[in-house]
Every structure is written in C-alpha cells, then in structure tokens.
Design a protein around this motif. Structure first.
Motif, PDB file in Angstrom:
ATOM      1  N   LEU A  78       0.834  -1.204   0.000  1.00 38.64           N
ATOM      2  CA  LEU A  78       0.000   0.000   0.000  1.00 38.64           C
ATOM      3  C   LEU A  78       0.869   1.254   0.000  1.00 38.64           C
ATOM      4  O   LEU A  78       0.617   2.209  -0.734  1.00 38.64           O
ATOM      5  CB  LEU A  78      -0.915  -0.008   1.227  1.00 38.64           C
ATOM      6  N   GLY A  79       1.911   1.247   0.822  1.00 32.55           N
ATOM      7  CA  GLY A  79       2.800   2.398   0.885  1.00 32.55           C
ATOM      8  C   GLY A  79       3.543   2.628  -0.411  1.00 32.55           C
ATOM      9  O   GLY A  79       3.822   3.765  -0.792  1.00 32.55           O
ATOM     10  N   ALA A  80       3.870   1.533  -1.126  1.00 28.38           N
ATOM     11  CA  ALA A  80       4.586   1.675  -2.395  1.00 28.38           C
ATOM     12  C   ALA A  80       3.772   2.479  -3.403  1.00 28.38           C
ATOM     13  O   ALA A  80       4.330   3.156  -4.268  1.00 28.38           O
ATOM     14  CB  ALA A  80       4.928   0.302  -2.964  1.00 28.38           C
ATOM     15  N   GLY A  81       2.447   2.417  -3.288  1.00 28.54           N
ATOM     16  CA  GLY A  81       1.592   3.162  -4.207  1.00 28.54           C
ATOM     17  C   GLY A  81       1.631   4.657  -3.994  1.00 28.54           C
ATOM     18  O   GLY A  81       1.216   5.425  -4.867  1.00 28.54           O
ATOM     19  N   THR A  82       2.145   5.104  -2.848  1.00 28.08           N
ATOM     20  CA  THR A  82       2.222   6.547  -2.576  1.00 28.08           C
ATOM     21  C   THR A  82       3.561   7.139  -2.982  1.00 28.08           C
ATOM     22  O   THR A  82       3.748   8.347  -2.911  1.00 28.08           O
ATOM     23  CB  THR A  82       2.000   6.826  -1.069  1.00 28.08           C
ATOM     24  N   ILE A  83       4.522   6.288  -3.388  1.00 24.59           N
ATOM     25  CA  ILE A  83       5.860   6.755  -3.737  1.00 24.59           C
ATOM     26  C   ILE A  83       5.900   7.055  -5.227  1.00 24.59           C
ATOM     27  O   ILE A  83       5.544   6.216  -6.057  1.00 24.59           O
ATOM     28  CB  ILE A  83       6.925   5.705  -3.368  1.00 24.59           C
ATOM     29  N   MET A  84       6.328   8.251  -5.582  1.00 23.32           N
ATOM     30  CA  MET A  84       6.395   8.680  -6.973  1.00 23.32           C
ATOM     31  C   MET A  84       7.787   9.198  -7.281  1.00 23.32           C
ATOM     32  O   MET A  84       8.382   9.917  -6.476  1.00 23.32           O
ATOM     33  CB  MET A  84       5.359   9.779  -7.255  1.00 23.32           C
ATOM     34  N   LYS A  85       8.290   8.837  -8.459  1.00 21.30           N
ATOM     35  CA  LYS A  85       9.608   9.306  -8.898  1.00 21.30           C
ATOM     36  C   LYS A  85       9.409  10.350  -9.974  1.00 21.30           C
ATOM     37  O   LYS A  85       8.729  10.112 -10.969  1.00 21.30           O
ATOM     38  CB  LYS A  85      10.447   8.144  -9.440  1.00 21.30           C
ATOM     39  N   GLU A  86       9.961  11.527  -9.750  1.00 20.51           N
ATOM     40  CA  GLU A  86       9.885  12.634 -10.703  1.00 20.51           C
ATOM     41  C   GLU A  86      11.305  13.042 -11.064  1.00 20.51           C
ATOM     42  O   GLU A  86      11.938  13.815 -10.341  1.00 20.51           O
ATOM     43  CB  GLU A  86       9.116  13.813 -10.114  1.00 20.51           C
ATOM     44  N   ALA A  88      14.985  13.021 -10.957  1.00 16.40           N
ATOM     45  CA  ALA A  88      15.919  12.530  -9.947  1.00 16.40           C
ATOM     46  C   ALA A  88      15.335  12.573  -8.542  1.00 16.40           C
ATOM     47  O   ALA A  88      15.963  12.119  -7.596  1.00 16.40           O
ATOM     48  CB  ALA A  88      17.203  13.359  -9.989  1.00 16.40           C
ATOM     49  N   ASN A  89      14.129  13.102  -8.400  1.00 16.53           N
ATOM     50  CA  ASN A  89      13.518  13.259  -7.091  1.00 16.53           C
ATOM     51  C   ASN A  89      12.515  12.149  -6.822  1.00 16.53           C
ATOM     52  O   ASN A  89      11.821  11.695  -7.728  1.00 16.53           O
ATOM     53  CB  ASN A  89      12.812  14.619  -6.989  1.00 16.53           C
ATOM     54  N   VAL A  90      12.446  11.738  -5.565  1.00 13.77           N
ATOM     55  CA  VAL A  90      11.485  10.725  -5.139  1.00 13.77           C
ATOM     56  C   VAL A  90      10.584  11.347  -4.084  1.00 13.77           C
ATOM     57  O   VAL A  90      11.071  11.911  -3.096  1.00 13.77           O
ATOM     58  CB  VAL A  90      12.196   9.490  -4.571  1.00 13.77           C
ATOM     59  N   ARG A  91       9.273  11.261  -4.304  1.00  9.47           N
ATOM     60  CA  ARG A  91       8.306  11.831  -3.375  1.00  9.47           C
ATOM     61  C   ARG A  91       7.454  10.725  -2.783  1.00  9.47           C
ATOM     62  O   ARG A  91       7.222   9.702  -3.396  1.00  9.47           O
ATOM     63  CB  ARG A  91       7.405  12.837  -4.097  1.00  9.47           C
ATOM     64  N   GLY A  92       6.975  10.949  -1.568  1.00  9.13           N
ATOM     65  CA  GLY A  92       6.040  10.018  -0.948  1.00  9.13           C
ATOM     66  C   GLY A  92       6.655   9.041   0.031  1.00  9.13           C
ATOM     67  O   GLY A  92       5.932   8.243   0.632  1.00  9.13           O
ATOM     68  N   LEU A  93       7.975   9.079   0.215  1.00  7.03           N
ATOM     69  CA  LEU A  93       8.609   8.138   1.142  1.00  7.03           C
ATOM     70  C   LEU A  93       8.118   8.365   2.568  1.00  7.03           C
ATOM     71  O   LEU A  93       7.848   7.409   3.304  1.00  7.03           O
ATOM     72  CB  LEU A  93      10.131   8.286   1.074  1.00  7.03           C
ATOM     73  N   ASN A  94       7.991   9.623   2.969  1.00  6.91           N
ATOM     74  CA  ASN A  94       7.537   9.905   4.325  1.00  6.91           C
ATOM     75  C   ASN A  94       6.081   9.481   4.519  1.00  6.91           C
ATOM     76  O   ASN A  94       5.705   8.968   5.577  1.00  6.91           O
ATOM     77  CB  ASN A  94       7.690  11.398   4.626  1.00  6.91           C
ATOM     78  N   THR A  95       5.264   9.678   3.478  1.00  6.81           N
ATOM     79  CA  THR A  95       3.872   9.249   3.553  1.00  6.81           C
ATOM     80  C   THR A  95       3.783   7.741   3.690  1.00  6.81           C
ATOM     81  O   THR A  95       2.994   7.208   4.485  1.00  6.81           O
ATOM     82  CB  THR A  95       3.112   9.715   2.297  1.00  6.81           C
ATOM     83  N   ALA A  96       4.587   7.006   2.918  1.00  2.55           N
ATOM     84  CA  ALA A  96       4.590   5.546   3.003  1.00  2.55           C
ATOM     85  C   ALA A  96       5.040   5.088   4.389  1.00  2.55           C
ATOM     86  O   ALA A  96       4.468   4.147   4.967  1.00  2.55           O
ATOM     87  CB  ALA A  96       5.506   4.968   1.926  1.00  2.55           C
ATOM     88  N   ALA A  97       6.057   5.739   4.934  1.00  2.00           N
ATOM     89  CA  ALA A  97       6.538   5.373   6.269  1.00  2.00           C
ATOM     90  C   ALA A  97       5.473   5.666   7.331  1.00  2.00           C
ATOM     91  O   ALA A  97       5.336   4.913   8.309  1.00  2.00           O
ATOM     92  CB  ALA A  97       7.822   6.133   6.577  1.00  2.00           C
ATOM     93  N   THR A  98       4.718   6.752   7.131  1.00  2.00           N
ATOM     94  CA  THR A  98       3.656   7.084   8.081  1.00  2.00           C
ATOM     95  C   THR A  98       2.554   6.034   8.052  1.00  2.00           C
ATOM     96  O   THR A  98       2.016   5.647   9.098  1.00  2.00           O
ATOM     97  CB  THR A  98       3.074   8.477   7.779  1.00  2.00           C
ATOM     98  N   LEU A  99       2.206   5.569   6.858  1.00  2.41           N
ATOM     99  CA  LEU A  99       1.216   4.492   6.752  1.00  2.41           C
ATOM    100  C   LEU A  99       1.701   3.242   7.471  1.00  2.41           C
ATOM    101  O   LEU A  99       0.922   2.536   8.123  1.00  2.41           O
ATOM    102  CB  LEU A  99       0.937   4.174   5.280  1.00  2.41           C
TER     103      LEU A  99
END
Length: 234
Positions: A78-86, A88-99
């Motif tokens: 589920l958390g992997a679905g919140t991680i997005m790569k743009e 060289a930047n990766v977004r959503g890691l903190n959201t996935a960890a919070t889940l």
C-alpha cells in the motif's frame, strides 16, 4: 451476558483506540495536504487492528503474531503506491513510512497492547512534527565539499552521428586533466542532437580546469554546447 459479549466489548475498545490514534496521525498528514491523509491513516490503523484482533480471538497469540507479519507486508504494498519518482527526485517516502507506522499502531491496539499503541502513535506524530524544523534547517544549509560527497558531470550536446567520434576525445581529455570517467550516459536532445554525460570519479575537482575544458570543446565544430555541473551524492 453471553460469552461473546465481553469479547465484543474488548474488540470495540481495540478498534476505537486504533480509530482515534490513526485519526491523530492522519490529521497532521491531512493538514499538510499529503497523499495519504486523515481517512487513509485511520483506515490503515483500524484495518490492522481488525485483522490482529480477529486472529487473537480465533487462534490465540501465536496466530496473532503470524497475522502481524502479513499486515506489515500488506501495508508495504500500500505504501509503495504513494511513492512517486519525478526525474531525480522521489516523493512520498515519508507518507509511506507514516502508513507503516499507522499499521503498527493499529496492530498494537488489535493485540490489546494499548500503551504501546499510544506510545507508537506519539512517536509517529512527533517524527512528522517535531523533526520537521530540523529537516528544514539541514536542507537550507549550503553543501560542503568536505562534509558531502559531490558528483561531477561533464556534458556535451552534439549532432546525431557524432557521438562515437567524440567519445574517445572526451574520455582522453578528461583523463589527461586528472578526472577519469566513472560512467558515460547518452540520451536524445531535441530532434537532431544527443546529450552526452560523462560522470567523473569522486575526487577534488578544480572548477577552473573544467571551465577550460568546456571552452575547448565549445570551440570544436562538432560540439554545440559543453558544460559541467555538480550535485550531492546519494
């Protein structure tokens, strides 16, 4: 009172605690307009609590421990679905960890470990709030070459078909200057050009030397543009 009623009351208490703690975690995420906000974190906590509570009632502690392992892996997807790569930047890691943290809180509540659940929720919320000013301060600090490994990239923009002819020249000139190439990457640039990136081995780089190399390559007729840049290493 039937034997099931006390169990039902305990289940309700477990789920209520998971609901409240998951909502507290989610409020902070919702306030900051993150992908997984109030409802998502609450549902993750309650869902984890339901699975663990059900396993505890039906199979005892051993079965509950086994279900906790499944909850951990399931929330990982589920958390992997919140991680997005743009780029060289990766977004959503903190959201996935919070889940992941919300699921842990719910699992504790479902296992009737109420104090650990409250403590876990407090630490998750603290990580997302109290540590934020520290992170922002570190991010605003200038990069130090002595404290941060920097990557240096020397780039050329050349017409299509000229890559092979310039490849050896590029490697030779960089090695002669004392900057051996660690990796070489090429990708299309526009409709008729190619961008060549020579990634240099980490070392102490003299910007004036690379500036002179850029000027030399820029004077070559088969080179449209030459430049170099630096970025923080991983």
């Amino acid at each position: 009172m039937t034997p099931q009623v006390p169990n039902l009351i305990l289940t309700a208490e477990d789920l209520l605690l998971a609901f409240v703690l998951g909502a507290l975690i989610g409020i902070e995420r919702q306030w900051r307009q993150r992908t997984a906000g109030l409802r998502t974190n609450t549902l993750v906590a309650v869902g984890a609590a339901i699975f663990v509570d059900l396993a505890l009632r039906m199979g005892g502690s051993a079965e509950a421990i086994r279900v906790v392992a499944y909850v951990v892996s399931g929330v990982g997807f589920l958390g992997a679905g919140t991680i997005m790569k743009e780029g060289a930047n990766v977004r959503g890691l903190n959201t996935a960890a919070t889940l992941w943290g919300s699921a842990a809180v719910g699992a504790c509540a479902g296992a009737e470990q109420w104090l650990p659940a409250i403590l876990a929720a407090g630490f998750v919320i603290s990580a997302n709030t109290l540590l934020r000013p520290v992170v922002n301060r570190i991010n605003r600090a200038p990069l130090s070459e002595t404290g941060t490994e920097l990557n240096y990239t020397f780039s050329l923009i050349v017409p299509r078909g000229q890559e092979a002819a310039l490849l050896d020249i590029l490697s030779e000139k960089l090695e002669t200057a004392g900057y051996p190439v660690r990796d070489l990457r090429m990708h299309p640039f526009g409709q008729s050009e190619t961008e060549m990136h020579a990634i240099l081995l980490p070392s102490s780089v003299d910007g004036e030397v690379l500036d002179r190399l850029s000027a030399q390559f820029s004077q070559m007729p088969q080179v449209r543009q030459a430049f170099w840049n630096q970025s923080a290493g991983e």
